[in-house]
Design an enzyme around this catalytic site. Structure first.
Site: not given
Ligand code: IPE
Ligand code: IPE
Ligand code: MG
Length: 239
Positions: A27, A31, A40, A74-75, A78, A194
């Site tokens: 994760d 950011r 991003r 859940e992604n 996005r 988690l």
């Molecule tokens: C968890 O990260 C999923 C992956 C790292 C692929 P997210 O960024 O989606 O989780 P939340 O939304 O902060 O819980």
């Molecule tokens: C994790 O990084 C990668 C995926 C969930 C695909 P994020 O895209 O969730 O990065 P943050 O949490 O916005 O920093």
């Molecule tokens: Mg994230």
């Protein structure tokens, strides 16, 4: 009363041995990019580089299995643009790195339902799975369109279909059934949750949270997590 049968399989870390199976919630890509005023997608690109370096660094270590959370069920919330960027990166990674993975004996596995991605990505993934299926080195499992609650529900339904619902029969139907027990679960970027990852498998895993953002996470950071695991005493409810 007779002792109930113990269903929690003991993993690595007993008697000072290192972890055999490590999973990572990668994760913080967004950011990382935001801090640098970059899109991003750049964070995701750097994130792929961190994956490449980490997988390379596992050769010759005692880690048998690495499981990476790459895309949660859940992604899909996005933007279309971000999902397309992630899919493109995934395809690019397979094209550029599959040869090296085959050479290094890496066995690729997927948990979750990758059939939801675009047909070109699905074909590339299926080909990569087939071409690494007989490898005997590190098992690299990538969680794609993965959600632990969905996985547990599917496994319980399959166990019910077969007529016996127990901890062992549910475990046997999980996507991870053929992997060693999960020893260590790492999450980067400072979030302490988690996010629907390996909820069942984490029952007795050691948890490790670090503020390092995923694109900055190096093999040295990984070794720090492994060292911290080595210093812990796993009790599994005993004394
Ligand atoms: C968890 O990260 C999923 C992956 C790292 C692929 P997210 O960024 O989606 O989780 P939340 O939304 O902060 O819980
Ligand atoms: C994790 O990084 C990668 C995926 C969930 C695909 P994020 O895209 O969730 O990065 P943050 O949490 O916005 O920093
Ligand atoms: Mg994230």
């Amino acid at each position: 009363m007779p002792a109930p049968s113990v269903s929690i399989a003991k993993g690595g870390g007993t008697h000072g041995a290192g972890p055999r199976h490590v999973a990572i919630i990668m994760d913080g890509n967004g950011r990382w990019a935001k801090k640098r005023l970059l899109p991003r997608a750049m964070g995701h690109r750097k994130g792929v580089e961190a994956v490449r370096k980490l997988v390379r660094s596992l050769r010759g270590t005692g880690i048998d299995a690495l499981t990476l959370y790459a895309f949660s069920s859940e992604n899909w919330k996005r933007t279309e643009e971000e999902i397309a960027d992630l899919t493109t990166l995934m395809k690019h990674f397979i094209r550029s790195d599959l040869g090296e993975m085959i050479e290094n004996g890496v066995k690729l596995r997927i948990i979750g339902d990758h059939s939801a991605f675009d047909p070109e990505a699905v074909a590339l993934i299926d080909d990569a799975l087939a071409r690494t299926a007989h490898n005997t080195g590190t098992v690299l499992t990538v969680a794609l369109n993965y959600g632990a609650q969905q996985e547990i529900a599917r496994a319980a339904a399959a166990a019910a279909q077969a007529g016996v619902v127990t901890v062992d029969t549910i475990s046997a139907h999980l996507d991870t059934a053929d992997l060693p027990p999960l020893d260590l679960l790492i999450r980067t970027s400072g979030e302490i949750r988690l996010s629907n990852f390996l909820l069942w498998q984490a029952a007795y895993a050691e948890l490790y949270f670090t503020d390092v953002l995923w694109p900055d996470f190096t093999p040295e950071h990984f070794q720090e997590a492994v060292a911290s695991f080595g210093a812990r005493e796993r009790r599994y409810g005993g004394r």
